[in-house]
Structure formats: structure tokens, C-alpha cells
Design a protein around this motif. Structure first.
Motif, mmCIF file in Angstrom:
data_model
loop_
_atom_site.group_PDB
_atom_site.id
_atom_site.type_symbol
_atom_site.label_atom_id
_atom_site.label_comp_id
_atom_site.label_asym_id
_atom_site.label_seq_id
_atom_site.Cartn_x
_atom_site.Cartn_y
_atom_site.Cartn_z
ATOM 1 N N MET A 1 -28.743 45.643 -29.641
ATOM 2 C CA MET A 1 -27.630 46.165 -28.884
ATOM 3 C C MET A 1 -26.654 45.065 -28.488
ATOM 4 O O MET A 1 -25.462 45.244 -28.617
ATOM 5 N N ILE A 2 -27.182 43.957 -28.018
ATOM 6 C CA ILE A 2 -26.313 42.870 -27.581
ATOM 7 C C ILE A 2 -25.566 42.273 -28.763
ATOM 8 O O ILE A 2 -24.386 41.971 -28.655
ATOM 9 N N SER A 3 -26.241 42.140 -29.901
ATOM 10 C CA SER A 3 -25.577 41.598 -31.092
ATOM 11 C C SER A 3 -24.466 42.522 -31.561
ATOM 12 O O SER A 3 -23.387 42.064 -31.937
ATOM 13 N N ALA A 4 -24.711 43.808 -31.545
ATOM 14 C CA ALA A 4 -23.685 44.772 -31.953
ATOM 15 C C ALA A 4 -22.481 44.703 -31.018
ATOM 16 O O ALA A 4 -21.330 44.744 -31.468
ATOM 17 N N ALA A 5 -22.728 44.595 -29.726
ATOM 18 C CA ALA A 5 -21.637 44.492 -28.754
ATOM 19 C C ALA A 5 -20.852 43.198 -28.960
ATOM 20 O O ALA A 5 -19.621 43.189 -28.864
ATOM 21 N N THR A 6 -21.554 42.115 -29.264
ATOM 22 C CA THR A 6 -20.901 40.830 -29.513
ATOM 23 C C THR A 6 -20.024 40.916 -30.754
ATOM 24 O O THR A 6 -18.877 40.459 -30.751
ATOM 25 N N TYR A 25 -13.666 33.998 -40.836
ATOM 26 C CA TYR A 25 -13.568 34.119 -39.388
ATOM 27 C C TYR A 25 -14.945 34.080 -38.736
ATOM 28 O O TYR A 25 -15.121 33.528 -37.650
ATOM 29 N N ALA A 26 -15.937 34.655 -39.423
ATOM 30 C CA ALA A 26 -17.297 34.670 -38.883
ATOM 31 C C ALA A 26 -18.051 33.375 -39.198
ATOM 32 O O ALA A 26 -19.163 33.185 -38.719
ATOM 33 N N GLY A 27 -17.462 32.497 -39.996
ATOM 34 C CA GLY A 27 -18.090 31.208 -40.285
ATOM 35 C C GLY A 27 -19.051 31.237 -41.455
ATOM 36 O O GLY A 27 -19.941 30.398 -41.545
ATOM 37 N N PHE A 28 -18.861 32.167 -42.406
ATOM 38 C CA PHE A 28 -19.751 32.273 -43.552
ATOM 39 C C PHE A 28 -19.071 31.932 -44.869
ATOM 40 O O PHE A 28 -19.635 32.165 -45.927
ATOM 41 N N TYR A 50 -19.661 32.641 -31.824
ATOM 42 C CA TYR A 50 -20.380 33.791 -31.282
ATOM 43 C C TYR A 50 -20.687 34.811 -32.381
ATOM 44 O O TYR A 50 -21.772 35.385 -32.413
ATOM 45 N N LEU A 51 -19.721 35.024 -33.275
ATOM 46 C CA LEU A 51 -19.946 35.936 -34.401
ATOM 47 C C LEU A 51 -21.020 35.399 -35.332
ATOM 48 O O LEU A 51 -21.896 36.128 -35.779
ATOM 49 N N ARG A 52 -20.924 34.117 -35.640
ATOM 50 C CA ARG A 52 -21.890 33.517 -36.560
ATOM 51 C C ARG A 52 -23.311 33.647 -36.008
ATOM 52 O O ARG A 52 -24.237 34.010 -36.712
ATOM 53 N N ARG A 53 -23.475 33.384 -34.737
ATOM 54 C CA ARG A 53 -24.791 33.485 -34.103
ATOM 55 C C ARG A 53 -25.290 34.936 -34.101
ATOM 56 O O ARG A 53 -26.458 35.195 -34.400
ATOM 57 N N LEU A 87 -28.497 32.931 -43.858
ATOM 58 C CA LEU A 87 -27.040 32.852 -43.822
ATOM 59 C C LEU A 87 -26.420 33.679 -44.942
ATOM 60 O O LEU A 87 -25.379 34.305 -44.756
ATOM 61 N N LEU A 88 -27.059 33.704 -46.108
ATOM 62 C CA LEU A 88 -26.567 34.547 -47.202
ATOM 63 C C LEU A 88 -26.649 36.030 -46.839
ATOM 64 O O LEU A 88 -25.740 36.802 -47.127
ATOM 65 N N VAL A 89 -27.732 36.425 -46.216
ATOM 66 C CA VAL A 89 -27.863 37.816 -45.779
ATOM 67 C C VAL A 89 -26.811 38.117 -44.707
ATOM 68 O O VAL A 89 -26.202 39.184 -44.708
ATOM 69 N N GLY A 90 -26.567 37.173 -43.809
ATOM 70 C CA GLY A 90 -25.524 37.347 -42.793
ATOM 71 C C GLY A 90 -24.152 37.508 -43.420
ATOM 72 O O GLY A 90 -23.349 38.349 -43.009
ATOM 73 N N SER A 91 -23.877 36.723 -44.446
ATOM 74 C CA SER A 91 -22.614 36.838 -45.174
ATOM 75 C C SER A 91 -22.489 38.202 -45.837
ATOM 76 O O SER A 91 -21.417 38.808 -45.844
ATOM 77 N N LEU A 92 -23.588 38.690 -46.379
ATOM 78 C CA LEU A 92 -23.598 40.020 -46.981
ATOM 79 C C LEU A 92 -23.324 41.096 -45.927
ATOM 80 O O LEU A 92 -22.597 42.059 -46.182
#
Length: 99
Positions: A1-6, A25-28, A50-53, A87-92
Motif C-alpha cells: 500500500m505504501i509503495s503504491a501511494a509513493t 524519471y524513475a532511475g531505471f 523515492y520512485l526508484r526505491r 532492477l530489471l524487474v523494476g524497469s519492466l
């Protein structure tokens, strides 16, 4: 929930970004250095910390879900660094959000 709000708070209206701009913008996005005819890729662009985290934490959970597990397992067979894979999954995930 907190990640989605961020993610929602930091991105705002996602439609204002193209996929590549959202990743940067998200750092990926990879950092590209060009000089004359040579080009090198080293590291990642510093984006919104904050987005990257938030995406990093979501990707750690998503790599075990049905949708991303096959993708993650395929990458594990080629690479050894778990952090790079997350990080690759985050980029996806950034790509999926901007569709």
C-alpha cells in the motif's frame, strides 16, 4: 500500500511520460556517454530516489508472482547478480505502468 501511494504521489499523471522518459524519471534508464564515434553505457541515470526505491521494493515481491516468475527465472539462468535482476524487474514494472 505504501509503495503504491509513493508511486502515485511521485509520478502523478503517468500519461505525461513516454515509456523511456518514465524509466529515466524513475532511475531505471542506462547512462550513455558519447564522445566522437565511441559510446559507452555505465550505470543508471539518477532519477527520483523515492520512485526508484518504491519500484525496487515492489519488484522484490513481484519476482515471486506468477506473472513475473518465468521472466525472472529466465534472467537468473544468464546472470548472477540478484540486485541487477530486481532492477530489471523494476524497469519492466515501470514499462507496464506507462502502457
Amino acid at each position: 500500500m505504501i509503495s503504491a501511494a509513493t508511486i502515485y504521489a511521485e509520478f502523478g499523471d503517468v500519461s505525461r511520460f513516454s515509456s523511456s522518459k518514465a524509466r529515466a524519471y524513475a532511475g531505471f534508464a542506462p547512462r550513455t556517454k558519447q564522445s566522437g564515434g565511441s559510446e559507452s553505457h555505465s550505470g543508471m541515470i539518477r532519477g527520483n530516489k523515492y520512485l526508484r526505491r518504491a519500484f525496487f521494493l515492489v519488484a522484490r515481491v513481484a519476482r515471486k508472482s506468477e506473472r513475473f516468475k518465468e521472466y525472472y527465472d529466465r534472467l537468473v539462468s544468464r546472470w548472477k547478480s540478484a540486485t541487477k535482476l530486481v532492477l530489471l524487474v523494476g524497469s519492466l514494472l515501470v514499462f507496464v505502468i506507462t502502457l
